[in-house]
Structures are given as structure tokens and as C-alpha cells.
Scaffold this motif. Structure first.
Motif, PDB file in Angstrom:
ATOM      1  N   ALA B 286       0.813  -1.214   0.000  1.00  0.00           N
ATOM      2  CA  ALA B 286       0.000   0.000   0.000  1.00  0.00           C
ATOM      3  C   ALA B 286       0.848   1.267   0.000  1.00  0.00           C
ATOM      4  CB  ALA B 286      -0.923   0.004   1.207  1.00  0.00           C
ATOM      5  N   THR B 287       1.973   1.270   0.698  1.00  0.00           N
ATOM      6  CA  THR B 287       2.763   2.496   0.791  1.00  0.00           C
ATOM      7  C   THR B 287       3.679   2.608  -0.424  1.00  0.00           C
ATOM      8  OG1 THR B 287       4.543   1.407   1.968  1.00  0.00           O
ATOM      9  CG2 THR B 287       2.769   2.326   3.293  1.00  0.00           C
ATOM     10  N   ARG B 291       5.900  -0.191  -2.197  1.00  0.00           N
ATOM     11  CA  ARG B 291       5.630  -0.678  -3.542  1.00  0.00           C
ATOM     12  C   ARG B 291       6.907  -0.881  -4.320  1.00  0.00           C
ATOM     13  NH1 ARG B 291       0.340   2.752  -5.320  1.00  0.00           N
ATOM     14  NH2 ARG B 291      -1.099   1.498  -4.102  1.00  0.00           N
ATOM     15  N   ASP B 330       4.388  -3.500   4.272  1.00  0.00           N
ATOM     16  CA  ASP B 330       3.595  -2.331   4.670  1.00  0.00           C
ATOM     17  C   ASP B 330       3.937  -1.875   6.073  1.00  0.00           C
ATOM     18  OD1 ASP B 330       0.440  -3.066   3.006  1.00  0.00           O
ATOM     19  OD2 ASP B 330       2.165  -1.848   2.417  1.00  0.00           O
ATOM     20  N   PRO B 335       4.960   6.153   5.614  1.00  0.00           N
ATOM     21  CA  PRO B 335       5.560   7.429   5.239  1.00  0.00           C
ATOM     22  C   PRO B 335       5.811   8.284   6.476  1.00  0.00           C
ATOM     23  CG  PRO B 335       3.214   7.480   4.820  1.00  0.00           C
ATOM     24  CD  PRO B 335       3.535   6.090   5.298  1.00  0.00           C
ATOM     25  N   ARG B 336       6.686   9.263   6.337  1.00  0.00           N
ATOM     26  CA  ARG B 336       6.930  10.160   7.452  1.00  0.00           C
ATOM     27  C   ARG B 336       5.781  11.163   7.504  1.00  0.00           C
ATOM     28  NH1 ARG B 336       8.620  15.066   8.657  1.00  0.00           N
ATOM     29  NH2 ARG B 336       8.668  15.583   6.442  1.00  0.00           N
ATOM     30  N   VAL B 337       5.124  11.239   8.647  1.00  0.00           N
ATOM     31  CA  VAL B 337       3.959  12.108   8.773  1.00  0.00           C
ATOM     32  C   VAL B 337       4.406  13.536   9.009  1.00  0.00           C
ATOM     33  CG1 VAL B 337       1.876  12.513  10.143  1.00  0.00           C
ATOM     34  CG2 VAL B 337       2.637  10.186   9.691  1.00  0.00           C
ATOM     35  N   TYR B 338       3.664  14.512   8.465  1.00  0.00           N
ATOM     36  CA  TYR B 338       3.941  15.936   8.680  1.00  0.00           C
ATOM     37  C   TYR B 338       4.035  16.221  10.165  1.00  0.00           C
ATOM     38  CZ  TYR B 338       3.068  21.006   8.634  1.00  0.00           C
ATOM     39  OH  TYR B 338       3.155  22.353   8.815  1.00  0.00           O
ATOM     40  N   GLY B 339       5.108  16.914  10.535  1.00  0.00           N
ATOM     41  CA  GLY B 339       5.225  17.312  11.933  1.00  0.00           C
ATOM     42  C   GLY B 339       5.853  16.261  12.815  1.00  0.00           C
ATOM     43  N   HIS B 340       6.210  15.105  12.247  1.00  0.00           N
ATOM     44  CA  HIS B 340       6.899  14.081  13.027  1.00  0.00           C
ATOM     45  C   HIS B 340       8.273  13.875  12.423  1.00  0.00           C
ATOM     46  CE1 HIS B 340       3.428  12.474  15.340  1.00  0.00           C
ATOM     47  NE2 HIS B 340       2.781  13.064  14.367  1.00  0.00           N
TER      48      HIS B 340
END
Lengths: 182, 341, 508
Positions: B286-287, B291, B330, B335-340
Motif C-alpha cells: 500500500a505504501t 511498492r 507495509d 511514510p513520514r507524517v507531517y510534523g513528526h
């Protein structure tokens, strides 16, 4: 020759497993604490135990079933089933039925200040003194209903909590393929 | 004035499963046309049998499972599965091969696992694998491209095979053979060198005769899909990169007994697999990072099966095996999340 | 100006701006009633200062802020307070909440204002107080009390960049755009006030690149003002570039750490409508009593951009727009991506209202059928926060809410990009909203359980302690009785009671 190799291999693997068992051991809470954390802390005694902690202890000892807590309801039984790795089952009707959260309300016109309800409340949610008006502290009332039987003038009723905006919840959307028309 | 309420967002969604599937089918058209040009109309027989069986099987399963039939049938996902399976099967396979294949793909590999969105393995590849293992003889007899056929013979001469009858042996000998990949593997095991093998008539300038054009057509279709943003570049690029890298490494090591990377990329189901089969969203990672890794793993495993495995083509088994690792991929590639950090 | 990109977003969202972007701001007439829900901002509800029957003037404070995170409310016109009771509020729950209703007298008399044209003579703290007293909250939709945002006293991190958010990224809305076209000078003066208050080293006014005329207007106003540290930026039109976190990333490349506020990285971002209100409050002394609202959609005969008194029932504004068409299907407060549908038009405009979208059947989707998730990952590719909406959906659907929380569910800004991108038409934002509110209630219930447990255990302890003390006392007494001769004790007790009796008789 290969026999010795196998012996050495098994010994090495055994030592590795033993080391891993000690080095990577996960310290967990005792089971009773975990069960008590799931129970709703109403302290009502409907489970036939004098409070939530004794019931948790009994479940941990295998002396009680997980479906004896009406305030915890189906969600509580499912959580206990997940925690203990057993099958969830329906609430045992003998212990009571699942109801929406209610809080006790004292009718001040009828209250005679006898203190019997104060002594009955398991979380000290009733404020009052002898011959003085008693009142329920709504924020602390767990809805256990233990104050109703002792009251000699039957001035306590159970009422649903007022819906507040702070605790309003969105509805869960449907997860089936049915058409939603609005 | 009173109004009914509903929930945000209020606007029409931009996408639909049907639109995505339609684009996949459109992108397959260059490949299908090239197949017909090189190998005759046999492929259409496959497609017709697979698609009709798939639709009937899907409707039956939906009915049995108590699901609404119209939305699921009209989203064309069964059609795409069926067409991909049809393209993977030999064009002159007996009619019951695509029939059984489509049945297995839809009923067993898709619906018995929970239907659309829930199957862990690629349905077309499961069907292909089961057919390959169960009916190896029927699955390894392929028609030669028109450029290699005797004069005045055509696909219709082999029609009896599709109808499950035996035509004259001379016809069969003249018009059928193993695939170029299969032939390459067999010859290598007989200790021929690459130069000697490549001079055989079945091989063209890039890879196999006829097959090289089909692969290029699939590549074209795949690029169309990437442009239309129906698939992201990660899986195709990952798969082709993985396949190229490992084949290039071995080619550098021993060029006399290793087919070139170009040969591998343009042979068998590599292009079809890279752009159409491995990109099946339900069974792929999925990511985006996941993939790419998923694609690379399939490419590597395909080479391994092609070179050292028991079957000439590795795409089907590679896809199924790497499908198993998808939850793990997966889990380790969020993914790297905004703000982390 | 160097710009960065945020992940995902919807660049090709149909904008529907043409319906209203060329309509100049008109002043809406004062309605017969003004309704003020006491909570129209983040934080505690305001407390009424007036009673039923009181006469009020325009700009008079009718409810005061309660606590630090709160804001006062001012009357939008002169009239009489006719009720302070529950009224339907603009909220998706359809609840009612305490509201002050004023019946206007048509005279529109105003209180005496205290302008501060030379604001640089005031200290920054005094300006913060003025803004707080003026009841100003974020007019971009968040309604956070602006005074708290601007209170930089005692903060260790120096504000470096002031961002003015004119990026109206939701379709249909053009109120900020018209404000920038027509009143840019006031906005620039407001920026000067904010620069003075925060001590920021630069100010960037950002708008999207689909309104080039507005950019010209802003540039003219900035050039006129001749302050080199104020600049304008045209950013790509990608929804939701107007979201605070996404705008900060676009203009500065920095990310606001999760759980922190922009001030923690030296940035303050204010909506241009709020800036305009600040300018009016400081320079003219006017409290927040009106705002620009876009009324649009195929459900009204004539869309408008109106300057309305806050508290105006929506019905009054629809009348200005020549009423409903026969296609009116939904009454949406806000835009089509993040707004919410209202039950009726008696509901008032509040401070946070930027748009009323009366949508027809063509403009909204009324029939939804969710197919199973096909794991295509389009949702993750459009998410501006780089979340995994797919996983959040699976966890929300299967009630594994703690797992969703661990996957940063609360970082979701509910922009709706994933919903629009999903080919299976799954109502993703609905699932996330449900999960968030369920988690909030669950955490609240857990907290209540913990408190109940503590009280129960304290009570048990107290009872045990009492019991032990009583047992100890009676043991001591028994021991004492054994040691002393009984007669002495009794005599002493008798004398004590005699003395007591004499003293009470003496008192009578």
C-alpha cells in the motif's frame, strides 16, 4: 561425525533461545491490574463481588466468568475476551441488563438527612451531614444504584445524563455496500 | 425553510473503480492488437471464454454471498482479472483451460477470500499457477509467430486444439513450439552457449520472435497507465529495476551462458507483469516506498525462478510468493507524517 | 519568492469561484433579530452581561470572556435583549445551546468608540488587550481567540515570520478575495499593527494564483505602504494550501511539529479577514460585530458577497439574494469540502462563518454507495499530512481505535482530499471523525473510571483507618481502666459532669 555436529548445533540454538528468553523478556502488568483497568469502576456489586477489584481478582483466578458486569456491557465483555484470549459471550442476564449511563438524583423536598445513602455510596459521591440536606455530586456518580435501597423515604431516582456538546459523537458510517440516500 | 443534511465532503468523488479498470483495459489494447498481429485470433478466444466465465462466476458468487450484484459487476474488476489471465495463457490452449482458469480466479482466489479488496493473492496468477501445475502439457504448447510459420498456414489451422481435438501431427510440429524463454532454458541446460542459442530462428534481435513486439506493446500500455495516474511508477520501475539488476550482474559475470538483461525484460510476462499484474492494487503493497520494494522483490524472484527454478516463466509464482510478504512490507515502510521526525 | 510543496493535495478541484469572485461586497441590511450563541469560538463559552429586557447599543459588550481561552461577544446593532435561552446552533450535531437574542430597533445606534490611530504609542501588551476586548477570533473558520495567538510576552521563541492567510482554497468561497481586492489598504495597515506587536522580521501575504487581479491589488497596497519587509506571494492553487500547516510549509519549508503551535517555530499565521478586523478594532476602535460572507450556490437566485452583522439569521441573507431557487437541496455553512449541512435557515451567522453555500442536486452528491477498499493508495498520495488514510480506515472500521490513534489519527486535518480521491467512494473523513470523537469519549470515560477507582480505594482506606483507630482507642481505654482504681475515675467523671451542669445553669 554428523551426530556431534547436530548435538553442538542444538546446544548452540538452545543457548541462544535461553538468552533471548531472558534478554528480551517483556515485563507486563499483573493480570489482575489489566483486568481491573478494563472494568468500568462502577463498584455496584451486580457481578456478585464487593467491587470491581475483587471481581477482577476472581476472573484472574478463574473463579468468575467474564460476562457478569452489566455496566461494562458488551464492549467490556469483548475487551475482557480479547485480553484473556477467550471467546466473548453474551451478558449473563442474572447479573443485570446493560443500560445507558444513569446518575442518581435526590429529591430535596423529600430528603430527611438520614445519612444512610452516604454510607452506601462506594465512591463518596454524596455530600451531606446528619439532619442536613444530602445531594449527589453528579460528576462523581457512577450510576451503581447502591444508594436506592437504603433510603427510607425513596427520594432517590436514576436519570440519564444530559447530552452535552463536549461529549457528542459523530455516527459511525455504514461499512456495507448499502446505498445511503439523503 | 428546512433542509436534509448529509456529511462533508459534499462534492462528487473524482475517481471510481470502473474508471480505473476501464483505463487498464484500454492500456491493454496495444498489447492485444500486437498479439493478434503476431499470433492470430486465438487470443480472442481466450479473452471471450475468460471474461464470460468470470462474469457469470462473479454474479453467482455475489448472489450466494448476499451482496448487491450490479455495483460489483459494473466495476469491471472481474473483467480485468479475466483479461489478464487470458493474456497469460497460451493462445491455442484448449477451451477448458481459460474456462477453469477464470473459474478458479474468481471463485477461489477472489470470492472465497472475501471478494473485492480482500483477496491476499493475485487472482489471475493463482489461476495461472494452478493451471501450470495441473496441466503442464497444455500450458507449454504455444503457437509460433506468423513470421515463422510455413506459407499459407494461419491460426485457424490450430483451431482444433482450442476445441480440444488433435489436428494432424505435422501441423502441430510445424506451427507450435515452446516459448523463447522455455527454449532458452532448455538449450542452456544442454550446455549451449548464448551465441549459439540466439542464432536459433525462434529468437529475434531483441528477444523472442514476435514476443519482443508484444512486450514493447505492453510497455507502451503501461506508460499510458502511468501518465493517467492509474498506477504509480513504483511497482513497474521496481520490478524492471530488480529484474535488470540481477540479470545484469549475472550477465557481467558469465556472458557466455547468461541471457542479456534486455532479453529478460522483453521476454515472457515481464512487461505484462510489471505494468498490469503486479500493479493489482488489492494484492500489492500500500505504501509508496513499500511498492518499490515489492516490485524489486518480484523482479529478483522472477529471475531466480527463470534461471534455477522448475518453470520457464517466473512471474506468476514470484507475484504470489511476494504477495505473502506484503503485510510485512507495509508494516516497515510507513511514510513520514507531517510534523513528526 | 522561493516556495516549497506539501505532500499530496488536489490540484484539479473544480473551483466554482466564478459565481461570486466578481461580486463586490455589499452591505447587508440589519435584520430584525440578531442571535448570538454564547460559544462561537474555541474555548469556554462567554458569560452574558445583559438580562432579558435590557436595551443595548451596537458594539456593546453583551457577554464577557470566561477564563483565558475565551472571547467576549458584542451586539451587532442597537435593540432590546428578548431572550437568553437555548437556540439552534450552527453545528453538525443539530444541538441547541444558550444564545442571546436581540430584537433590533432599526436605529442602529452605536456606542462611543475609542480609536487608536497612532497605535505605536501603545505597548504590545495593551494592543493584545484591545484585541481581546474587541472579541476578535480567527475568521478563517477556526475561531481561535486571536489575542492568545498574538500574546508573545514571556515566550522564549522570537516570532520571525508573520504569514497572512489569503489563500482561500475551498471552492465557492471568495469573501477574503473580495476583501483583498477592495480593502487591501486596511489589511496592509493591519499587517503593520501585527508586525509592531510581534516584532516579526518579515510579513508574507499569500494568495492562490487563480486570482491574478487580487495579486495586483495587494501589490499596489503594499507598494503604497512602502515597508520593505511586507511582501506578497502567489502560491499554486492546490487544495488545501490554505490550511495553516500546509501554508507554512509552502512559504517557509518548515513543518509545525505535531502537538505544537506555529509560534513554537517562530511563525504566526493570521487570516486576512481577522487582520482587517484587528485594523478596525485598533484604528477605529470598533469591536468585532460584522464580517464578509459569501452566499452562493445554485440554490439562491442571486449570489452575493455581503458584509453582514454577526448574529444575522441565514434566512435574512437569503432574502437579500432574492430567495431560494427551486433547486435548493442543501444549506451548507462553509465550503463543500469542510463545511457542514444545516437543518434550517433560522440558524444565525457566527464569527467563524465565511460562506453559505445553498447547493443544488448537481452541486452535491446525495447518493453514496461505498465499495470495498481496493487498497489503491490514492488516499495516501493526496493526504497533505502524509498519513495513511487506508490504515486509519481499517482500524476505525474494526473498532481498533487505539491503533488508529498510534498512526497519528489526531494529526488529520479533515480536509477531505482522501474522500474525493477514493475510487471506492468510501466516506473516509466520516470514519476519522467518528474515530476521533469515539476516542475522545473513551478517554473521558477511562478518566472517569480512574477517578472512581481512586475514590473507591480512598474510601476503603478511610473506612479501614476509622476501624483501626476505633479498635485502637477501645483497646487503650480497656487498658487504662485496668490500671487505675475504678472509684477515682468515677468520682472524677461525676465531678466533671456536676461542674458542667452548674455552668450551663449559670448561663440560663
Amino acid at each position: 561425525m554428523s551426530f556431534f555436529i547436530l548435538i553442538i548445533l542444538f546446544a548452540a540454538l538452545g543457548i541462544l533461545l535461553g538468552y533471548a528468553a531472558i534478554r528480551f523478556k517483556v515485563e507486563g502488568d499483573p493480570l489482575v491490574d489489566k483486568i481491573d483497568a478494563v472494568l468500568p469502576q462502577t463498584q455496584c456489586g451486580q457481578c456478585n463481588f464487593p467491587g470491581c477489584r475483587p471481581y477482577a481478582q476472581a476472573i484472574a483466578n478463574g473463579e468468575a466468568d467474564i460476562n457478569q458486569c452489566p455496566p461494562g456491557g458488551e464492549a467490556g465483555i469483548t475487551a475482557l475476551a480479547d485480553l484473556l484470549g477467550v471467546e466473548a459471550k453474551p451478558l449473563n442476564e442474572e447479573n443485570g441488563v446493560e443500560k445507558a449511563t444513569l446518575v442518581a438524583v435526590i429529591d430535596e423536598k423529600t430528603c430527611i438527612g438520614c445519612k444512610l445513602c452516604i454510607q452506601a455510596c462506594p465512591v463518596d459521591a454524596i455530600l451531606g451531614a446528619p439532619k442536613h440536606m444530602h445531594t449527589i455530586i453528579e460528576a462523581e456518580c457512577t450510576g451503581c444504584e447502591l444508594c436506592l435501597p437504603p433510603c427510607p423515604v425513596e427520594c432517590i431516582t436514576m436519570e440519564p445524563l444530559a447530552k452535552t456538546l463536549a461529549l457528542w459523537q459523530w455516527d459511525k458510517p455504514t461499512t456495507s455496500q448499502q446505498k445511503v440516500v439523503s | 425553510m428546512h433542509f436534509l443534511t448529509s456529511n462533508a465532503p459534499f462534492i462528487e468523488p473524482q475517481n471510481s473503480i470502473q474508471k480505473m479498470m476501464l483505463w487498464v483495459l484500454i492500456a491493454l489494447v496495444p498489447g492485444i492488437i500486437t498479439m493478434i498481429w503476431q499470433f492470430g485470433f486465438g487470443i480472442l478466444a481466450n479473452i471471450i471464454i475468460c471474461v464470460s466465465t468470470a462474469l457469470i462466476a462473479e454474479a453467482a458468487m455475489l448472489h450466494l454471498r448476499g451482496r448487491p450484484i450490479r455495483p460489483f459487476l459494473s466495476d469491471l474488476s472481474a473483467v480485468v482479472t479475466a483479461v489478464l489471465l487470458a493474456l497469460a495463457l497460451p493462445t491455442i490452449a484448449p477451451w477448458w483451460i481459460p474456462f477453469i482458469g477464470a473459474f478458479i480466479a474468481i471463485v477461489i482466489a477472489k470470492h472465497l477470500y472475501g471478494g473485492l479488496g480482500y483477496n491476499p493473492f493475485n487472482p489471475a496468477m493463482i489461476a495461472f499457477a494452478i493451471l501450470m501445475v495441473s496441466f503442464p502439457k497444455s500450458m507449454t504448447v504455444w503457437m509460433l509467430p506468423y513470421s515463422m510459420l510455413p506459407a499459407e498456414s494461419s491460426f485457424s489451422d490450430l483451431l482444433p486444439i482450442i476445441l480440444d481435438q488433435q489436428p494432424k501431427q505435422a501441423v502441430v510440429d510445424a506451427m507450435t513450439a515452446a516459448t523463447p524463454l522455455d527454449e532458452m532454458k532448455t538449450q542452456l541446460s544442454l550446455n549451449q552457449t548464448i551465441d549459439e542459442i540466439r542464432s536459433l530462428s525462434i529468437f529475434g534481435s531483441l528477444s523472442g520472435q514476435g514476443w519482443q513486439w508484444v512486450s514493447i506493446a505492453y510497455l507502451l500500455g503501461g506508460i499510458i497507465l502511468m501518465f493517467k495516474k492509474v498506477i504509480s511508477w513504483h511497482i513497474p520501475v521496481g520490478l524492471l529495476t530488480g529484474l535488470f539488476t540481477i540479470s545484469f550482474a549475472f550477465y557481467l559475470f558469465e556472458p557466455s551462458v547468461t541471457p542479456s538483461p534486455l532479453f529478460h525484460l522483453l521476454s515472457g510476462g515481464a512487461m505484462l507483469g510489471a505494468f498490469f499484474i503486479a500493479t493489482d492494487p488489492v494484492t500489492a503493497a500500500a505504501t509508496l516506498k513499500g511498492r518499490f520494494i515489492y516490485g524489486v522483490l518480484i523482479g529478483l524472484l522472477t529471475y531466480v525462478i527463470r534461471t534455477w527454478g522448475g518453470y520457464p516463466e517466473g512471474i506468476a509464482f514470484a507475484v504470489i510468493l511476494i504477495n505473502m510478504t506484503v503485510p510485512l512490507i507495509d508494516h516497515y515502510t510507513p511514510p513520514r507524517v507531517y510534523g513528526h521526525k | 519568492m522561493k516556495l516549497w510543496h506539501f505532500n499530496g493535495g488536489l490540484p484539479s478541484l473544480a473551483e466554482h469561484k466564478n459565481e461570486s469572485v466578481n461580486l463586490p461586497i455589499e452591505i447587508a441590511p440589519v435584520p430584525t433579530r440578531l442571535i448570538y450563541p454564547l460559544r462561537q469560538h474555541i474555548g469556554n463559552a462567554a458569560k452574558p452581561l445583559v438580562k432579558v429586557g435590557d436595551k443595548v447599543l451596537c458594539g456593546q459588550k453583551i457577554a464577557d470572556a470566561q477564563g483565558m481561552i475565551s472571547a467576549p461577544i458584542h451586539a451587532g446593532s442597537s435593540g432590546t435583549v428578548i431572550s437568553i435561552a437555548d437556540h439552534l446552533i450552527p453545528h453538525p450535531s443539530g444541538f441547541s445551546a444558550p444564545s442571546i437574542t436581540i430584537e433590533t430597533d432599526g436605529l442602529d445606534n452605536e456606542i462611543e468608540l475609542t480609536p487608536h490611530t497612532s497605535f505605536r504609542q501603545l505597548a504590545a501588551g495593551e494592543l493584545v488587550d484591545l484585541i481581546r476586548e474587541a472579541g476578535i477570533v480567527g475568521l478563517g473558520g477556526a475561531a481561535f481567540p486571536t489575542a492568545i495567538k498574538l500574546n508573545t510576552q514571556g515566550k522564549t521563541i522570537q516570532i520571525d515570520t508573520l504569514i497572512l492567510n489569503g489563500a482561500e482554497c475551498e471552492p465557492y468561497i471568495s469573501c477574503d478575495d473580495r476583501l483583498l481586492k477592495e480593502r487591501a489598504n486596511r489589511v496592509v495597515e493591519g499587517i503593520e499593527i501585527l508586525l509592531y506587536m510581534t516584532g516579526a522580521k518579515r510579513a508574507i501575504l499569500a494568495i492562490e494564483d487563480n486570482v491574478p487581479d487580487t495579486f495586483t491589488s495587494i501589490q499596489a497596497a503594499i507598494a503604497n505602504n512602502q515597508n520593505p519587509i511586507i511582501s506578497a506571494a502567489q502560491i499554486p492553487t492546490i487544495y488545501p494550501t490554505g490550511g495553516e500547516k500546509q501554508l507554512i510549509q509552502t512559504l517557509t519549508g518548515k513543518e509545525v511539529p505535531s502537538g505544537k503551535i506555529p509560534a513554537d517555530i517562530g511563525i504566526v499565521s493570521i487570516n486576512v479577514g481577522t487582520v482587517h478586523a484587528i485594523q478596525q478594532a485598533i484604528i477605529k476602535g470598533k469591536p468585532l460585530t460584522s464580517r464578509v460572507v459569501t452566499i452562493t450556490g445554485e440554490g439562491v437566485n442571486k449570489p452575493h458577497n455581503l458584509e453582514v452583522r454577526i448574529g444575522t439569521p441565514i434566512k435574512a441573507l437569503i432574502d437579500v439574494c432574492h430567495g431560494y431557487t427551486k433547486h435548493a437541496e442543501r444549506l451548507i455553512m462553509g465550503g463543500p469540502m469542510m463545511g457542514f449541512a444545516l437543518l434550517n435557515d433560522e440558524i444565525p451567522i457566527v464569527k467563524a462563518t465565511n460562506c453559505i453555500l445553498v447547493a443544488s442536486k448537481q452541486e452535491v452528491v446525495t447518493e453514496k454507495q461505498a465499495m470495498p477498499c481496493i487498497r489503491c493508495g490514492l488516499c495516501a498520495s493526496v493526504c497533505p499530512v502524509s498519513l495513511l488514510p487506508q490504515q486509519l480506515y481499517w482500524f476505525s472500521r474494526s473498532e481498533q481505535l487505539e491503533k488508529a490513534e498510534r498512526l497519528n489519527l489526531f494529526d488529520c486535518i479533515e480536509c477531505g482530499c482522501c474522500d474525493v480521491a477514493c475510487p471506492s467512494h468510501i466516506p473516509l473523513v466520516q470514519h476519522f471523525r467518528y474515530a476521533k470523537s469515539a476516542l475522545k469519549v473513551q478517554n473521558h470515560e477511562k478518566h472517569l473510571s480512574n477517578v472512581a477507582r481512586e475514590r473507591f480505594e480512598a474510601r476503603e482506606e478511610r473506612i479501614a483507618r476509622d476501624k483501626a483507630e476505633r479498635a485502637e482507642r477501645s483497646r487503650k481505654k480497656k487498658a487504662a481502666l485496668k490500671s487505675k482504681p475504678a472509684k477515682e475515675e468515677i468520682d472524677a467523671a461525676v465531678n466533671r459532669s456536676k461542674a458542667k451542669k452548674n455552668s450551663t445553669e449559670g448561663e440560663d
